[in-house]
Design an enzyme around this catalytic site. Structure first.
Site, PDB file in Angstrom:
ATOM      1  N   ASP A 108       0.804  -1.224   0.000  1.00 33.54           N
ATOM      2  CA  ASP A 108       0.000   0.000   0.000  1.00 33.54           C
ATOM      3  C   ASP A 108       0.838   1.276   0.000  1.00 33.54           C
ATOM      4  O   ASP A 108       0.556   2.208  -0.744  1.00 33.54           O
ATOM      5  CB  ASP A 108      -0.927   0.001   1.219  1.00 33.54           C
ATOM      6  CG  ASP A 108      -1.651   1.315   1.379  1.00 33.54           C
ATOM      7  OD1 ASP A 108      -2.490   1.633   0.506  1.00 33.54           O
ATOM      8  OD2 ASP A 108      -1.390   2.036   2.364  1.00 33.54           O
ATOM      9  N   ASP A 114       4.967   0.557   3.880  1.00 36.04           N
ATOM     10  CA  ASP A 114       5.053  -0.720   4.573  1.00 36.04           C
ATOM     11  C   ASP A 114       4.811  -1.845   3.568  1.00 36.04           C
ATOM     12  O   ASP A 114       4.827  -1.623   2.358  1.00 36.04           O
ATOM     13  CB  ASP A 114       4.018  -0.776   5.704  1.00 36.04           C
ATOM     14  CG  ASP A 114       2.617  -0.364   5.221  1.00 36.04           C
ATOM     15  OD1 ASP A 114       2.239  -0.785   4.102  1.00 36.04           O
ATOM     16  OD2 ASP A 114       1.918   0.358   5.949  1.00 36.04           O
ATOM     17  N   TYR A 163      -7.493   2.260   7.234  1.00 33.18           N
ATOM     18  CA  TYR A 163      -8.415   2.603   6.148  1.00 33.18           C
ATOM     19  C   TYR A 163      -9.836   2.286   6.593  1.00 33.18           C
ATOM     20  O   TYR A 163     -10.480   1.379   6.090  1.00 33.18           O
ATOM     21  CB  TYR A 163      -8.057   1.834   4.870  1.00 33.18           C
ATOM     22  CG  TYR A 163      -6.813   2.368   4.188  1.00 33.18           C
ATOM     23  CD1 TYR A 163      -6.872   3.525   3.406  1.00 33.18           C
ATOM     24  CD2 TYR A 163      -5.584   1.736   4.339  1.00 33.18           C
ATOM     25  CE1 TYR A 163      -5.734   4.022   2.791  1.00 33.18           C
ATOM     26  CE2 TYR A 163      -4.446   2.228   3.716  1.00 33.18           C
ATOM     27  CZ  TYR A 163      -4.527   3.374   2.944  1.00 33.18           C
ATOM     28  OH  TYR A 163      -3.411   3.870   2.334  1.00 33.18           O
ATOM     29  N   GLU A 198       5.148   9.988   3.454  1.00 35.17           N
ATOM     30  CA  GLU A 198       4.756   8.657   2.984  1.00 35.17           C
ATOM     31  C   GLU A 198       3.875   8.742   1.742  1.00 35.17           C
ATOM     32  O   GLU A 198       2.886   9.463   1.720  1.00 35.17           O
ATOM     33  CB  GLU A 198       4.000   7.885   4.072  1.00 35.17           C
ATOM     34  CG  GLU A 198       3.727   6.436   3.661  1.00 35.17           C
ATOM     35  CD  GLU A 198       3.215   5.577   4.806  1.00 35.17           C
ATOM     36  OE1 GLU A 198       3.444   4.359   4.767  1.00 35.17           O
ATOM     37  OE2 GLU A 198       2.581   6.123   5.725  1.00 35.17           O
TER      38      GLU A 198
END
Length: 601
Positions: free
Chosen positions: A145, A148, A305, A552
């Site tokens: 995703d 990570d 999420y 990120e």
């Protein structure tokens, strides 16, 4: 009260009490629908409720353009922004190529020989098998995703839907950039994996593998997992649990949208396209049969999420299945006023008009406005389609700086998430929708649209999109490009395990990689094409690896970036592909009978 229609799955397509807003996260005291409100355009007062007050306070002056009279302030602003335009010229094709490379770096499983990311290798080849509790044993593949190694189906499915939508509309632009085959490979890598996460050969299913890997480190847990450890994906040796869901309407409907949209992209590959359509049908039926949020009950997905509801996915998924199959039952569902009501189409709110991995309503309304603009299906769909079209027009108005629905930073970045962290993923989605709607109007020979009494040309929408993309690419107070590898000044400490650990034949274990996480040195590997989370509401940015709110990148963010970039690329006259999306849609009206034979005496 129930409404019934013909059901492609056999039986009744029913919209009844189960569709009422009783879900614990979406319950509201919604009033009965005012049918007249569905069909009439919103007046100035109603629009101001959604948009906020315009900045125009003084007596207005107007400019006569011949057939249209517009406010002089708006005219000057429009001309001015058009004259400033041009920052992207000559670079847009290069940026599309750059942004797509991020997906190559995020691939999981056994990589193709032409992956072209030298510091990546095969990884997590035991996904599914390493969790004895799951009944789905082969979950190798897909995409990590973000920084990570977790594979979240929910944002990944949305990412594939966005990329497919951009290909359907702008395949000629991808072709001109030399990236059509590449983007189709990116989409297929994602859809191939999604097909593994449920029994795609069945007509009915009872579960989906929603996530591989976990990230919960609350309570001071030191159990190795995808957030506690800082390791290259290639070196992961800890167990990766599989999260299965048995009641996940939002996830299943979004996955259905991803497979349905991709089936249009791959329509020339008949066998694969049909496989995608079958999977989409199965998923959508599951989403309707087993109601619930995939992230309910404090599950691991809720930490990262969390889905706010599934009504928007019903509209979104139904629309995509209609385009993929031409089955009118899906259109009946996607345009049913009750679903639109529960999805929030008839009430405002701070996040109204913001397309994201969680809320697809704004995208669904644009998608269904397309049907009205080009096919005009008429009764019984016209009322709700006109409402979606009106609401889309209001959303487009809300993006313009003359309205106050959303604040802007001093540098000009629209604050679609109201100053909260990680703003860029929402901005690129809005840039895509604005450019796309502008192209829809141009293709329909419509020069613009109204915000209250004021008329705006389609160029204004494209200019909004360009200014936001300009900001992301470096035209901001920090002169910082937020796309890694583009320009000379971009983030060097991206929050990403694979990019931050050198490929030096040394295997760093779970804690061994922490020294690279905490290092002040730039990443040894360049994560080309990654759009980071972005600046704060003061245009500030900290290039710090440990602060994921700044550095990120995510799949969903990059999918929106690619879509916006390709929409803005090339000559405006290239426009959209008007017909491909309607390939499976039958004529909206019965074919007239042949004329009678000539009269013979």
């Amino acid at each position: 009260m129930s409404m019934y229609g013909r059901d492609p799955w056999g039986g009744l397509l029913e919209i009844n009490a189960a569709d009422s807003a009783t879900d614990d996260d979406r319950s509201r005291n919604l009033q009965d629908l005012d049918r007249a409100a569905l069909s009439r355009p919103l007046d100035e007062t109603q629009q101001s409720w959604l948009l906020g007050p315009s900045e125009q306070k003084k007596k207005k002056k107007y400019v006569d353009l011949g057939c249209i009279i517009v406010s002089r302030k708006i005219f000057v602003w429009t001309v001015g922004t058009l004259l400033v335009s041009g920052f992207l010229a000559g670079f847009i094709t290069l940026i599309v190529k750059t942004a797509l490379m991020f997906f190559n770096a995020q691939r999981s499983g056994k990589l193709p020989k032409h992956n072209n990311v030298s510091w990546r290798g095969n990884s997590c080849l035991r996904d599914g098998k390493s969790d004895p509790s799951t009944t789905i044993s082969d979950l190798v593949g897909g995409y990590y995703d973000a920084g990570d190694a977790i594979k979240f189906n929910f944002p990944a499915s949305f990412s594939m839907t966005m990329l497919s939508w951009s290909v359907i509309e702008y395949s000629a632009k991808y072709e001109a950039a030399g990236e059509l085959n590449h983007v189709k490979e990116v989409i297929k890598w994602g859809t191939d994996y999604l097909l593994k996460t449920f029994n795609n050969s069945a007509d009915k299913i009872d579960k989906i593998a929603a996530q591989v890997g976990v990230g919960d480190t609350s309570g001071g847990s030191t159990t190795p997992n995808d957030h506690y450890c800082w390791m290259r994906p290639e070196d992961i040796d800890y167990p990766r649990p599989v999260y299965e869901c048995h009641s996940c309407s939002d996830l299943a409907a979004e996955m259905a949208a991803a497979l349905a949209s991709a089936s249009i992209v791959f329509k020339d590959n008949k066998a694969y396209s049909q496989k995608l359509v079958h999977g989409a049908r199965t998923l959508f039926q599951f989403s309707r049969d087993q109601r619930g949020r995939y992230s309910a009950g404090g599950s691991d997905p809720a930490l990262f999420y969390n889905s706010s509801g599934y009504w928007d996915e019903f509209v979104w998924g139904g629309a995509w299945l209609y385009y993929a199959t031409g089955n009118i039952s899906y259109l009946q569902l996607a345009t049913h006023p009750k679903l639109a009501k529960h999805a929030g189409a008839f009430w405002g709110g701070p996040d109204y008009g913001v397309l994201s991995w969680d809320n697809k309503l704004a995208g669904a309304q644009v998608l269904l406005s397309r049907l009205r603009l080009f096919l005009s299906p008429g009764y019984p769909y016209e009322e709700i389609l006109r409402t979606f079209h009106n609401q889309t027009s209001i959303v487009m108005c809300s993006y313009l700086p003359v309205f106050t629905s959303f604040n802007r930073t001093k540098g000009g970045l629209i604050q679609l998430n109201h100053g909260r962290p990680q703003p860029l993923q929402y901005v690129v989605n809005a840039a895509f929708l604005a450019t796309l709607f502008s192209d829809y109007l141009d293709a329909a020979d419509t020069p613009g649209w109204y915000c209250g009494p004021n008329f705006y040309t389609t160029d204004v929408l494209r200019e909004f999109a360009k200014t936001q993309i300009d900001y992301i690419l470096g035209k901001n107070p920090r002169k910082m490009s937020y796309v890694v590898g583009f320009g000379n000044h971009y983030p060097k400490h991206v929050h990403h395990r694979g990019a931050s650990i050198p490929k030096n034949k040394i295997r760093y274990n779970c804690k061994g990689g922490w020294k690279w996480r905490d290092s002040k040195k730039p990443n040894p590997n360049t994560l080309v094409g990654a759009m980071v989370a972005g600046p704060d509401r003061h245009d500030g940015f900290h290039d710090v690896r440990t602060n994921y709110n700044y550095t990120e990148p995510t799949l969903a963010g990059n999918a929106g970036l690619v879509a916006a970039l390709v929409a803005l690329s090339g000559d405006k006259s290239t426009g959209i592909d008007k017909n491909t999306i309607f390939s499976a849609v039958p004529p909206m009206f019965p074919t007239p009978p042949p004329p009678p034979a000539p009269w013979k005496p």
